[in-house]
Every structure is written in C-alpha cells, then in structure tokens.
Design an enzyme around this catalytic site. Sequence first.
Site, short mmCIF file in Angstrom:
data_model
loop_
_atom_site.label_atom_id
_atom_site.label_comp_id
_atom_site.label_asym_id
_atom_site.label_seq_id
_atom_site.Cartn_x
_atom_site.Cartn_y
_atom_site.Cartn_z
N ILE A 72 0.40 -1.11 0.03
CA ILE A 72 0.26 -0.12 0.02
C ILE A 72 1.28 1.04 0.29
CG2 ILE A 72 -1.72 1.35 1.20
CD1 ILE A 72 -2.76 -1.14 2.71
N CYS A 91 -3.46 5.79 8.04
CA CYS A 91 -4.91 4.83 7.68
C CYS A 91 -4.34 3.14 7.72
CB CYS A 91 -5.02 5.35 6.15
SG CYS A 91 -6.00 7.02 5.78
N ALA A 92 -3.23 2.79 8.61
CA ALA A 92 -2.88 2.02 8.70
C ALA A 92 -3.70 0.94 9.46
CB ALA A 92 -1.84 1.83 8.56
N ASP A 113 -7.86 7.70 10.06
CA ASP A 113 -8.34 6.35 9.64
C ASP A 113 -9.09 5.14 10.14
OD1 ASP A 113 -10.58 5.54 7.89
OD2 ASP A 113 -9.49 3.76 7.10
N GLU A 145 -10.53 0.66 18.66
CA GLU A 145 -12.59 0.59 18.02
C GLU A 145 -13.22 -0.34 17.85
OE1 GLU A 145 -10.69 0.60 13.74
OE2 GLU A 145 -9.38 2.01 14.00
N HIS A 205 -12.55 3.90 9.74
CA HIS A 205 -11.73 2.90 9.02
C HIS A 205 -12.54 2.66 8.01
CE1 HIS A 205 -9.35 -0.50 10.11
NE2 HIS A 205 -8.99 -0.63 9.14
N LEU A 206 -12.86 3.11 6.55
CA LEU A 206 -12.77 3.23 5.65
C LEU A 206 -12.02 3.50 4.33
CD1 LEU A 206 -15.37 6.76 5.50
CD2 LEU A 206 -16.11 4.13 6.11
N ALA A 261 -10.31 0.27 3.51
CA ALA A 261 -11.23 -0.84 2.77
C ALA A 261 -12.73 -0.67 1.87
CB ALA A 261 -11.05 -2.29 2.58
#
Length: 532
Positions: free
Chosen positions: A154, A233-234, A259, A264, A282-283, A285
């Site tokens: 990524i 975002c990881a 993210d 969570e 957590h978007l 994906a």
Amino acid sequence: MAPKVLISDKLSDAAVQIFRDRGIDVDFMPELGKDKEKLAEIIGNYDGLAIRSATKVTPTILEHATNLKVVGRAGIGTDNVDKEAASKHGVIVMNTPFGNMITTAEHAIAMMFAVARQIPEASASTHAGKWEKSKFMGVELTGKTLGVIGAGNIGGIVCDRARGLKMKVVAFDPFLSEEKAKTMQVEKVDDLDDLLKRADFITLHVPLTDGTRNILSRENLAKTKKGVRIINCARGGLVDEEALADALKSGHVAGAAFDVFAEEPAKENVLFNLPNVVCTPHLGASTTEAQENVALQVAEQMADYLLTGAVQNALNMPSVTAEEAKVMGPWIELSGHLGNFIGQMTDDPIKAINVLYDGSVAEMNLDALNCSVIAGIMKSVNPDVNMVSAPVVAKERGIQISTTNQEKSGAFDGYIKVTVVTESRERSIAGTVFSDGKPRFIQIKGINIDAEVGANMIYTTNNDVPGIIGTLGGIMGQHGVNIANFTLGRKAAAGEAIAILYIDEPVPAAVVDELKKTGLFQQVKPLAFDVK
C-alpha cells in the site's frame, strides 16, 4: 465427497458462485456471524469458513469446528480470528492483503488532500450557511515532502500517487532496498529521525507490531517539522494519540487525518473535535470495487486450498502455489512419511530435529516441507496434528528445528534426510521420490536400502547372520500374513543389518511377539503410514 464451506458474513453473490462453480458445497448465511451460539452449533459440519469482520472465530468456535480446515477473511485485518487457537487446531487462517491495496492507498491520498485544504470543516461551515472563505487557508501538495513510513504494497502505491502530484517522496522502511527505492523513484532513508525532520506530510503504512507500536511517540512527534500534517490509514496504535492531540493544540502539528484508532469502534477519542483533524470510521477498504475484489479473492483462495492444497496468503502456514503443490505433492508426502517413520521409532523426548535437503528438492519451498516433516513426527504423539498445528506442538515442547540445504551430492537427483536428537541418541532416515512419483526410503541408520512406503510395515534390526529371511517369512506365513515387498540392508558382512517388510494388513501383535522371542532381532517395530 465435496468440501463444504460456510459463509457467515456478507459476501457477494459472485463469490458464492465461485465456490459452486468449483464443485464446493456452500451454505450462504450472511447474518450467522452475529450469532455465536448458532455458529458454534453448526460449524462442525464444514471444511471451510468464509468471513468478513462480523464473525468472531474464538477458541470456543474452534473447539466445535471438528472438520474445519481453513478460515478465509475477505479483507486484510484478522483481529476477529484467534490465530493461535486456530493453529493449535490445525486450521489455516487466510486473508486477502492485495484486494484493497489501491482503495486504501487512494483513501490516504484523499485524507492528505482533505487535511491540506481543511475540506471537511469548510464543507460543514458552508452547509451551516456561513461563507468563511478567509478562514480556511490551505497548503499545496505540489513541491512538498511526503514522508512515507512503510513502503510495502500500500505504501508503494501511495509513493507512486504522490510522485504524480509532484511531491518529493522520502521513505523509511527497513525492508526497502536501494535498488527498489530507485525503481520507485523515492529517496530511502535509514534513520526515521531524518524523515521526521524533513517531511511536510507523514503517512503511515505499516502493520501494528511491538516494533511499530507508537512509532510516532511523543518523543518522535517532537522531532517533526513544525507545521507537519500526519495521515494514518494503516492501523490504530501507530501514533500516540494523546501526544498528537497535545501537538495539535500547541500548533506544532498543523493537522491530522485518521481513519484508524487505537480503540475501535471509536465512539470517543482525544482527537475528536480538534481543529483541522479529519476522522473517518475505518473506511480504507470501503469501496464497492475493493469489497468485491476481496470477496472474490478469498473464495478463490479457499477453493484452491480445499481442492488442490495450494496455500495463498496464509498467516499461520507457509504459502504454496498451485504450481508448487503439483510439483511438491510427492515430496510433501515423502517428508511426512520420513517424519512419521522416525516419530514411530522414537520413544524418548525429542530435543531437536534437523532436516537436510539435497539437490533439486533444496530449491523447493522448504518451509512447507519442514511443516510436513514436523507433522509426521508429531503424529506419533497426537494423530490429529497437521502441517498447521505441528510446528506449534513442537514449539510448545521446546524442540529445536534446523534446516540444511545443499547441492546434489549423491546418486539421486534430490533427497531428504531427517535426523532427530534425543537425550540418549540420534536417529536418521532419508528418502527420495522416483520418476514414478512414488516416495521411497533410501537410507536408515546410515544403511542404504530401497523400500516402498506401505500402509502397514514391519521394521527389524539384527546382526547379519543366516536364517533371518527364513525366520521372517516363516513366521509371517504361519500367521497368514502376506508380504507385499521385502527390503534388506546391511552396513557390512556380519555387521548390523535391517529389514523392512511391506505387508497387506496391520501387523498382528502375535507376530511381533513371536519374532522377538526368536532372539535374532534387537528391534521389531510395526509401522503404519497414511498412504494415498
């Protein structure tokens, strides 16, 4: 009988159809993952379980999963699967790390734009009927330095997209070679501090491990350039959120876009409601394309494993491609038989296992072959172990595993030799695969032989004296036991000798007792093998 798979979370119809097209019996119950009691009740009927994030594969579920061979997670995160328990139960855990790479990378780029231009706050202000044009002064990305922590799958895509935006990209990744960095046209730095002091934007793309937890700690945040903007975002836990909140309040950090969070679902967080902090649930994906890709990928991976033995993207088992599975199949069978032979011969606790790979086999997937050897040995302790659970059992027993590989050194194109070490002795056996694809034992205790592997065998050791063959044949005949194959070997005339008999049925205990009573044999051992 066709393998049977349960899908307990929402997967696309196309993914379900992949299983059916491959001849796999599939039950699609997309709401079942939320009912752990019902899942535990029926999971014993299935060979495979396909999930997303709603299903929790706990030790209790695995206790009931008596036939389960593989869990496939459509997505990269497997926090909802107890991988240690799965390994102990011999269940492979797969994920789909590549199906959402582009989607996650694009989200990181989008978050970088959002925090650079304060888009969410400006949007909320405009929706509220305000026209605060002068309030939202952003910065350009062009010409800025992007620090990328983790330049793998990524992170590499993020580097490529950032270069397209005319940013200067600096990457910190211990596994990134200078050659790869040149190919990616990024600058590799060996010291994280170098990245921290130079980057205008920092984006993280590493897994959460003991080594990466709080990689942006309070101390490291203090080393960053004033006015830096940070994107994560990881994985939650890579950044000290309390320290980041303080740095945002002081103005040292100009903005952040997250993210993912340490806890969570994040209903409360110290970063919430701070100015110029963009947060999403957590978007990374969450695109139509990515959700479809990972669903199709997990269906293909699970079907390949259940039908061909190919292992892809497994987290607790070496990967074996379909092509490797075809070539390695006989060698995996052989390595299991070698381990099983030695396991049945060894009564003392094993301290160490060494596996020697010679010639052509030394170029194969040795991790998978090692697992097969260990599984063969451990079957003498626990018949239920397999290539997944055996290394766990060996580790729990404190057994040291070592591997040696060498170029062709003898008459065979390739062979495997397994040696086990106990407190009192070493014992070894070697084998190869002939051109007919059948495994053979070729050496035991340093004595050369050529023995087929049969489901039922007898192994004897004796001094090389006349009458051994007659005694073995006579006692077998008296008890109506038919000998399918008979192999002899010796070190020297009148020296130590061995015999292996491949017989048509399990060895009667009376035969073993009578052979021992003759006084001709130092050892008489019935052996059983799972022959395909």
